[in-house]
Design a protein around this motif. Structure first.
Motif, PDB file in Angstrom:
ATOM      1  N   GLU A 243       0.823  -1.211   0.000  1.00 42.37           N
ATOM      2  CA  GLU A 243       0.000   0.000   0.000  1.00 42.37           C
ATOM      3  C   GLU A 243       0.858   1.262   0.000  1.00 42.37           C
ATOM      4  N   LEU A 244       1.867   1.297   0.865  1.00 42.92           N
ATOM      5  CA  LEU A 244       2.734   2.477   0.922  1.00 42.92           C
ATOM      6  C   LEU A 244       3.571   2.605  -0.356  1.00 42.92           C
ATOM      7  N   GLY A 245       4.017   1.472  -0.890  1.00 41.93           N
ATOM      8  CA  GLY A 245       4.781   1.510  -2.130  1.00 41.93           C
ATOM      9  C   GLY A 245       3.969   2.064  -3.283  1.00 41.93           C
TER      10      GLY A 245
ATOM     11  N   ALA B 276       1.405   4.096  -3.019  1.00 47.20           N
ATOM     12  CA  ALA B 276       1.186   5.522  -2.769  1.00 47.20           C
ATOM     13  C   ALA B 276       2.403   6.341  -3.171  1.00 47.20           C
ATOM     14  N   LEU B 277       3.589   5.817  -2.936  1.00 50.41           N
ATOM     15  CA  LEU B 277       4.814   6.523  -3.334  1.00 50.41           C
ATOM     16  C   LEU B 277       4.915   6.615  -4.856  1.00 50.41           C
ATOM     17  N   ARG B 278       4.665   5.504  -5.516  1.00 52.18           N
ATOM     18  CA  ARG B 278       4.823   5.468  -6.970  1.00 52.18           C
ATOM     19  C   ARG B 278       3.836   6.384  -7.686  1.00 52.18           C
ATOM     20  N   THR B 279       2.646   6.532  -7.132  1.00 52.04           N
ATOM     21  CA  THR B 279       1.612   7.339  -7.778  1.00 52.04           C
ATOM     22  C   THR B 279       1.578   8.778  -7.263  1.00 52.04           C
ATOM     23  N   GLY B 280       2.464   9.107  -6.337  1.00 55.11           N
ATOM     24  CA  GLY B 280       2.498  10.457  -5.790  1.00 55.11           C
ATOM     25  C   GLY B 280       1.330  10.764  -4.878  1.00 55.11           C
ATOM     26  N   ARG B 281       0.720   9.746  -4.291  1.00 57.13           N
ATOM     27  CA  ARG B 281      -0.447   9.937  -3.434  1.00 57.13           C
ATOM     28  C   ARG B 281      -0.149   9.711  -1.951  1.00 57.13           C
ATOM     29  N   LEU B 282       1.099   9.673  -1.607  1.00 58.97           N
ATOM     30  CA  LEU B 282       1.442   9.478  -0.202  1.00 58.97           C
ATOM     31  C   LEU B 282       1.013  10.706   0.599  1.00 58.97           C
ATOM     32  N   PRO B 283       0.233  10.531   1.672  1.00 61.41           N
ATOM     33  CA  PRO B 283      -0.162  11.687   2.497  1.00 61.41           C
ATOM     34  C   PRO B 283       1.069  12.402   3.052  1.00 61.41           C
ATOM     35  N   HIS B 284       0.928  13.687   3.322  1.00 58.30           N
ATOM     36  CA  HIS B 284       2.094  14.437   3.803  1.00 58.30           C
ATOM     37  C   HIS B 284       2.382  14.173   5.277  1.00 58.30           C
ATOM     38  N   ALA B 285       1.440  13.500   5.981  1.00 64.37           N
ATOM     39  CA  ALA B 285       1.644  13.144   7.387  1.00 64.37           C
ATOM     40  C   ALA B 285       1.208  11.699   7.579  1.00 64.37           C
TER      41      ALA B 285
ATOM     42  N   GLY C  95       9.920   2.478  13.952  1.00 69.43           N
ATOM     43  CA  GLY C  95      10.961   3.457  13.643  1.00 69.43           C
ATOM     44  C   GLY C  95      11.727   3.082  12.392  1.00 69.43           C
ATOM     45  N   PHE C  96      12.050   1.801  12.249  1.00 71.33           N
ATOM     46  CA  PHE C  96      12.757   1.331  11.060  1.00 71.33           C
ATOM     47  C   PHE C  96      11.879   1.491   9.823  1.00 71.33           C
ATOM     48  N   ALA C  97      10.591   1.181   9.973  1.00 65.05           N
ATOM     49  CA  ALA C  97       9.660   1.356   8.854  1.00 65.05           C
ATOM     50  C   ALA C  97       9.595   2.812   8.424  1.00 65.05           C
ATOM     51  N   ALA C  98       9.611   3.726   9.394  1.00 69.62           N
ATOM     52  CA  ALA C  98       9.584   5.154   9.074  1.00 69.62           C
ATOM     53  C   ALA C  98      10.820   5.549   8.278  1.00 69.62           C
ATOM     54  N   ARG C  99      11.985   5.034   8.657  1.00 66.00           N
ATOM     55  CA  ARG C  99      13.215   5.373   7.931  1.00 66.00           C
ATOM     56  C   ARG C  99      13.223   4.761   6.530  1.00 66.00           C
ATOM     57  N   CYS C 100      12.673   3.557   6.406  1.00 64.39           N
ATOM     58  CA  CYS C 100      12.564   2.936   5.076  1.00 64.39           C
ATOM     59  C   CYS C 100      11.685   3.777   4.158  1.00 64.39           C
ATOM     60  N   LEU C 101      10.538   4.209   4.694  1.00 63.70           N
ATOM     61  CA  LEU C 101       9.615   5.026   3.908  1.00 63.70           C
ATOM     62  C   LEU C 101      10.263   6.358   3.552  1.00 63.70           C
ATOM     63  N   ALA C 102      10.976   6.948   4.497  1.00 62.78           N
ATOM     64  CA  ALA C 102      11.660   8.218   4.239  1.00 62.78           C
ATOM     65  C   ALA C 102      12.710   8.063   3.141  1.00 62.78           C
ATOM     66  N   ALA C 103      13.456   6.966   3.186  1.00 63.46           N
ATOM     67  CA  ALA C 103      14.493   6.737   2.169  1.00 63.46           C
ATOM     68  C   ALA C 103      13.876   6.617   0.782  1.00 63.46           C
ATOM     69  N   ASP C 104      12.757   5.896   0.675  1.00 68.71           N
ATOM     70  CA  ASP C 104      12.106   5.739  -0.626  1.00 68.71           C
ATOM     71  C   ASP C 104      11.483   7.051  -1.106  1.00 68.71           C
ATOM     72  N   TYR C 105      11.034   7.863  -0.172  1.00 70.37           N
ATOM     73  CA  TYR C 105      10.443   9.158  -0.524  1.00 70.37           C
ATOM     74  C   TYR C 105      11.518  10.140  -1.002  1.00 70.37           C
ATOM     75  N   LEU C 106      12.605  10.230  -0.259  1.00 69.84           N
ATOM     76  CA  LEU C 106      13.650  11.209  -0.577  1.00 69.84           C
ATOM     77  C   LEU C 106      14.518  10.785  -1.745  1.00 69.84           C
ATOM     78  N   TYR C 107      14.815   9.499  -1.815  1.00 74.03           N
ATOM     79  CA  TYR C 107      15.760   8.997  -2.826  1.00 74.03           C
ATOM     80  C   TYR C 107      15.175   7.757  -3.496  1.00 74.03           C
ATOM     81  N   PRO C 108      14.232   7.949  -4.414  1.00 69.06           N
ATOM     82  CA  PRO C 108      13.552   6.812  -5.046  1.00 69.06           C
ATOM     83  C   PRO C 108      14.507   5.857  -5.764  1.00 69.06           C
ATOM     84  N   GLN C 109      15.659   6.366  -6.177  1.00 67.97           N
ATOM     85  CA  GLN C 109      16.614   5.517  -6.898  1.00 67.97           C
ATOM     86  C   GLN C 109      17.569   4.789  -5.964  1.00 67.97           C
TER      87      GLN C 109
END
Length: 305
Positions: free
Chosen positions: A14-16, A18-27, A39-53
């Motif tokens: 679901e989160l993946g 949302a990231l790919r389609t640009g629909r990830l909520p801002h909070a 906490g680890f999940a938050a960092r994983c999501l942050a990494a994919d958001y900031l640096y998709p490659q």
């Protein structure tokens, strides 16, 4: 990076998406018991958001070292997030330039349940009028413990513990010996972060070992040795509370699998484990109410043995 999160297949999909389609909520609020990996999940999501490659910057996010990530968490004896720190983060977000390498910026709020009324109001102002490109990632042990004003502005997702066999396999991949990996995965019921800490942190290893040792003394009705072990906690409130928590985990394991008490806890029976659980809960309430710590230690030794 979300693929590195153990289990939680539906959540990652679901989160993946949302990231790919640009629909990830801002909070985003990630809810999970301690040790589940919120906490680890938050960092994983942050990494994919900031640096998709991916790449070195994404790895830095996982390690908590990336400059585009700001962190808020509890401070001091109260563990609360002070309003002063929230205001400092607001200034940092609004008046600092974004890196050309990142897709935005992330503000982590670890333990969002520790926002008090003032700090929550200050945080609300940022979340309601977020600067462009800023993602707010909050974690909490329970959504119910987060103030409604904050919770209602976030999309909440639950991080679940993984099945014990999957947890054991992951622990083995991290270098734990097979029998130990299986024991920790069982005792901590698939909370991989908690299991890893019990292996990697010397203090946690010692406390777990003492909890099992204390269970053995209880099985033998050995009040003297139980009290001798517990005496060292007469001036260590936090250490005593940590020991009580480990006792809960060990005794719960005995209730779920009685043979564990026979093999790992000196012959502790489920009936004796239930007595320890009740005594531990009583002593925890006593200590949390600022009761006499020395008395709590002595009472625990007497009740369980």
């Amino acid at each position: 990076m979300l693929d590195r999160l153990a289990g939680n297949t539906a959540l990652k999909a679901e989160l993946g998406a949302a990231l790919r389609t640009g629909r990830l909520p801002h909070a985003v609020l990630l809810v999970g018991e301690a040790g589940c990996g919120a906490g680890f999940a938050a960092r994983c999501l942050a990494a994919d958001y900031l640096y998709p490659q991916g790449g070195p910057h994404a790895e830095a996010v996982l390690k908590g070292e990336d400059t585009e990530c700001l962190v808020l968490q509890g401070e001091g004896a109260s563990g609360q997030i002070p309003v002063k720190r929230v205001r400092e983060m607001r200034e940092a977000i609004q008046h600092s330039a974004l890196s050309t390498d990142a897709a935005g910026r992330v503000l982590f709020i670890y333990g969002a349940q520790n926002l008090n009324g003032s700090s929550a109001n200050a945080m609300l102002k940022i979340i309601e009028e977020p600067p462009e490109g800023v993602l707010f990632l909050l974690t909490a042990t329970s959504a119910a413990t987060v103030l409604p004003t904050i919770r209602s502005r976030c999309a909440a997702y639950t991080i679940a513990p993984v099945p014990a066999d999957e947890c054991a396999a992951l622990l083995k991949d991290r270098g734990l010996p097979g029998p130990l990996a299986e024991e920790l995965a069982f005792v901590y019921e698939g909370h991989i972060g908690t299991a890893l800490r019990a292996f990697q942190d010397a203090g946690t290893r010692t406390t777990l070992a003492q909890a099992k040792e204390l269970c053995g003394y209880a099985a033998q009705n050995d009040t003297y040795r139980a009290l001798a072990l517990l005496t060292k906690y007469e001036r260590d409130r936090e250490g005593f509370l940590s020991l009580l928590w480990q006792l809960d985990q060990v005794c719960s394991a005995v209730l779920r699998r009685p043979v564990y008490g026979t093999r790992q806890c000196g012959g502790l029976t489920p009936a004796a484990a239930a007595i320890i659980l009740r005594a531990g809960a009583e002593m925890r309430r006593h200590v949390m109410a600022n009761g006499n710590l020395r008395l709590a230690v002595a009472l625990l030794a007497a009740r369980i043995a």
